[in-house]
Design a protein around this motif. Structure first.
Motif, mmCIF file in Angstrom:
data_model
loop_
_atom_site.group_PDB
_atom_site.id
_atom_site.type_symbol
_atom_site.label_atom_id
_atom_site.label_comp_id
_atom_site.label_asym_id
_atom_site.label_seq_id
_atom_site.Cartn_x
_atom_site.Cartn_y
_atom_site.Cartn_z
ATOM 1 N N ALA A 112 52.154 81.920 34.338
ATOM 2 C CA ALA A 112 53.441 81.679 33.830
ATOM 3 C C ALA A 112 53.455 80.533 33.249
ATOM 4 O O ALA A 112 53.452 79.366 33.948
ATOM 5 N N LEU A 113 53.804 80.158 32.020
ATOM 6 C CA LEU A 113 53.897 78.751 31.413
ATOM 7 C C LEU A 113 55.418 78.398 31.382
ATOM 8 O O LEU A 113 56.081 79.084 30.571
ATOM 9 N N VAL A 114 56.003 77.503 31.873
ATOM 10 C CA VAL A 114 57.340 77.062 31.921
ATOM 11 C C VAL A 114 57.466 75.722 31.549
ATOM 12 O O VAL A 114 57.506 74.671 32.104
ATOM 13 N N PHE A 115 57.612 75.554 29.938
ATOM 14 C CA PHE A 115 57.960 74.323 29.311
ATOM 15 C C PHE A 115 59.016 74.544 28.316
ATOM 16 O O PHE A 115 59.476 75.564 28.024
ATOM 17 N N GLY A 116 59.415 73.320 27.956
ATOM 18 C CA GLY A 116 60.209 73.139 26.685
ATOM 19 C C GLY A 116 61.474 72.094 26.838
ATOM 20 O O GLY A 116 61.948 71.529 25.693
ATOM 21 N N VAL A 117 61.990 72.118 28.052
ATOM 22 C CA VAL A 117 63.155 71.005 28.254
ATOM 23 C C VAL A 117 62.789 69.736 27.915
ATOM 24 O O VAL A 117 63.205 68.912 27.255
ATOM 25 N N ASN A 118 61.518 69.286 28.543
ATOM 26 C CA ASN A 118 61.213 67.960 28.306
ATOM 27 C C ASN A 118 60.622 67.738 26.735
ATOM 28 O O ASN A 118 60.586 66.618 26.308
ATOM 29 N N ASP A 119 59.999 68.528 26.238
ATOM 30 C CA ASP A 119 59.367 68.625 24.703
ATOM 31 C C ASP A 119 60.717 68.413 23.915
ATOM 32 O O ASP A 119 60.713 67.873 22.808
ATOM 33 N N THR A 120 62.042 69.050 24.158
ATOM 34 C CA THR A 120 63.137 68.733 23.555
ATOM 35 C C THR A 120 63.619 67.360 23.785
ATOM 36 O O THR A 120 63.985 66.889 22.619
ATOM 37 N N THR A 121 63.876 67.015 25.015
ATOM 38 C CA THR A 121 64.339 65.540 25.101
ATOM 39 C C THR A 121 63.687 64.384 24.727
ATOM 40 O O THR A 121 64.194 63.431 24.451
ATOM 41 N N HIS A 122 62.382 64.909 24.701
ATOM 42 C CA HIS A 122 61.329 63.558 24.395
ATOM 43 C C HIS A 122 60.875 63.633 22.821
ATOM 44 O O HIS A 122 60.293 63.030 22.398
ATOM 45 N N LEU A 132 61.781 79.116 41.480
ATOM 46 C CA LEU A 132 61.153 80.133 40.786
ATOM 47 C C LEU A 132 60.072 80.772 41.130
ATOM 48 O O LEU A 132 59.812 81.937 41.067
ATOM 49 N N ALA A 133 59.026 79.887 41.599
ATOM 50 C CA ALA A 133 57.650 80.433 42.036
ATOM 51 C C ALA A 133 58.151 81.599 43.272
ATOM 52 O O ALA A 133 57.493 82.598 43.324
ATOM 53 N N GLY A 134 58.829 81.167 44.408
ATOM 54 C CA GLY A 134 59.070 81.973 45.481
ATOM 55 C C GLY A 134 59.769 83.292 45.054
ATOM 56 O O GLY A 134 59.461 84.348 45.687
ATOM 57 N N ARG A 135 60.851 83.009 44.230
ATOM 58 C CA ARG A 135 61.615 84.221 43.975
ATOM 59 C C ARG A 135 61.083 85.176 43.090
ATOM 60 O O ARG A 135 61.089 86.313 43.121
ATOM 61 N N LEU A 136 60.279 84.721 42.197
ATOM 62 C CA LEU A 136 59.523 85.555 41.188
ATOM 63 C C LEU A 136 58.322 86.399 41.981
ATOM 64 O O LEU A 136 57.935 87.330 41.965
ATOM 65 N N ALA A 137 57.735 85.486 42.980
ATOM 66 C CA ALA A 137 56.682 86.200 43.747
ATOM 67 C C ALA A 137 57.131 87.290 44.542
ATOM 68 O O ALA A 137 56.684 88.600 44.823
ATOM 69 N N VAL A 138 58.519 87.302 45.211
ATOM 70 C CA VAL A 138 59.102 88.114 45.993
ATOM 71 C C VAL A 138 59.544 89.342 45.255
ATOM 72 O O VAL A 138 59.248 90.547 45.596
ATOM 73 N N TYR A 148 67.797 80.503 40.266
ATOM 74 C CA TYR A 148 66.465 80.712 40.492
ATOM 75 C C TYR A 148 66.150 82.350 40.788
ATOM 76 O O TYR A 148 65.262 82.902 40.339
ATOM 77 N N GLN A 149 67.124 82.777 41.850
ATOM 78 C CA GLN A 149 66.942 84.116 42.058
ATOM 79 C C GLN A 149 67.090 85.091 40.964
ATOM 80 O O GLN A 149 66.324 86.023 40.884
ATOM 81 N N ILE A 150 68.348 84.727 40.229
ATOM 82 C CA ILE A 150 68.397 85.576 39.052
ATOM 83 C C ILE A 150 67.408 85.588 38.113
ATOM 84 O O ILE A 150 66.894 86.544 37.483
ATOM 85 N N TRP A 151 66.991 84.338 37.783
ATOM 86 C CA TRP A 151 65.811 84.131 36.880
ATOM 87 C C TRP A 151 64.507 84.723 37.383
ATOM 88 O O TRP A 151 63.724 85.687 36.462
ATOM 89 N N GLY A 152 64.099 84.758 38.449
ATOM 90 C CA GLY A 152 63.106 85.370 39.175
ATOM 91 C C GLY A 152 63.183 86.852 38.948
ATOM 92 O O GLY A 152 62.010 87.669 38.614
ATOM 93 N N GLU A 153 64.156 87.461 39.385
ATOM 94 C CA GLU A 153 64.484 88.824 39.319
ATOM 95 C C GLU A 153 64.274 89.386 37.784
ATOM 96 O O GLU A 153 63.544 90.414 37.463
ATOM 97 N N HIS A 154 64.968 88.572 36.901
ATOM 98 C CA HIS A 154 64.909 88.999 35.204
ATOM 99 C C HIS A 154 63.466 88.877 34.839
ATOM 100 O O HIS A 154 62.942 89.709 34.092
ATOM 101 N N LEU A 155 62.720 87.892 35.234
ATOM 102 C CA LEU A 155 61.093 87.813 34.813
ATOM 103 C C LEU A 155 60.342 88.859 35.297
ATOM 104 O O LEU A 155 59.566 89.364 34.586
ATOM 105 N N ALA A 156 60.635 89.037 36.589
ATOM 106 C CA ALA A 156 59.717 90.179 37.189
ATOM 107 C C ALA A 156 60.013 91.346 36.673
ATOM 108 O O ALA A 156 59.197 92.210 36.330
ATOM 109 N N GLU A 157 61.488 91.665 36.373
ATOM 110 C CA GLU A 157 61.635 93.070 35.891
ATOM 111 C C GLU A 157 61.121 93.071 34.530
ATOM 112 O O GLU A 157 60.567 94.337 33.918
#
Length: 254
Positions: free
Chosen positions: A124-134, A76-82, A227-236
């Protein structure tokens, strides 16, 4: 999550525990475990472009650590940066501070001190999966996110929160666990959106159709394509005119 919504989830989940717990134990025992992405945790995208680098920090769980990708350039980091560099027309200096399995509350204790040496234009804060499962409590979830948002906003950064990933699409989980955890993730996500707006941060909801090729071989983390699709979506989403957003600000899985 409202108290009533949380009680409804527990009312539905408790009778199913005799079925769900053995499934959870077996899944944890047999699940394929992927390592975090290799390589350094920072870099610069768009070095061919002129101008001062836009400073980007990603803070969060396993997706920030790049689990599911070979290196952080393809996570995600690299794809979003690009993607951001292409849209902003300037270099993007990115840094990824993530830990596999971490919750938002644990990040306040372990990850925040790591970022104290630098200021950023966007966090960018990326959380939620572990708070869900924990099964993090609603109070702890809100409190940790509030602390993270306030910390970076006080340092002059624009803060965005990525949506809690839809766990009902995580094919590594048995059907019953997908339904229960997907429901709980949706409750946390609803609370995240409201909190981000109240705190002056951004929130980017999930608007992508989940497809099997977006997941890594573990069926739990994003693939390189995911990750590529996610990074493009987030950047847009990030570069849309601020007037179209409820608050300045961004989305995710973990």
């Amino acid at each position: 999550m409202s108290r009533w919504a949380g009680l409804m989830w527990w009312a539905a989940a408790v009778p199913l525990l005799p079925l769900a717990l053995p499934l959870a134990v077996r899944t944890r025992r047999t699940a394929l475990r992927l390592a975090p992405a290799a390589g350094v945790c920072e870099g610069v995208a768009g070095t061919e472009r002129t101008g001062a680098p836009f400073r980007l920090l990603l803070l969060g769980e396993s997706t920030v650590a790049g689990v599911g990708a070979s290196c952080l350039d393809f996570a995600l980091a690299g794809r979003l940066a690009v993607a951001l560099s292409a849209r902003l027309g300037r270099p993007v200096a990115w840094r990824a501070v993530g830990e596999n399995g971490i919750t938002a509350g644990e990040a306040c204790e372990r990850l925040l001190p790591v970022t104290a040496d630098q200021d950023y234009d966007l966090v960018a804060l990326v959380f939620g999966v572990n708070d869900t499962t924990h099964f993090s409590s609603s109070q702890r979830w809100r409190g940790a996110l509030t602390q993270l948002i306030e910390h970076f906003r006080k340092r002059g950064a624009r803060v965005v929160c990525t949506a809690v990933p839809p766990l009902q699409h995580f094919i590594a989980l048995p059907w019953l666990l997908r339904q229960l955890l997907g429901w709980r993730a949706a409750l946390l996500d609803r609370q995240l959106g409201a909190l981000a707006q109240a705190q002056g941060a951004g929130y980017c909801e999930v608007s992508l159709e989940m497809q099997p090729q977006f997941l890594a071989i573990d069926g739990y983390h994003p693939s390189a394509l995911g990750y590529q699709i996610w990074g493009e979506h987030l950047a847009e989403w990030l570069v849309q005119p601020l007037s179209t957003k409820a608050a300045p600000g961004a989305h995710s899985p973990s």
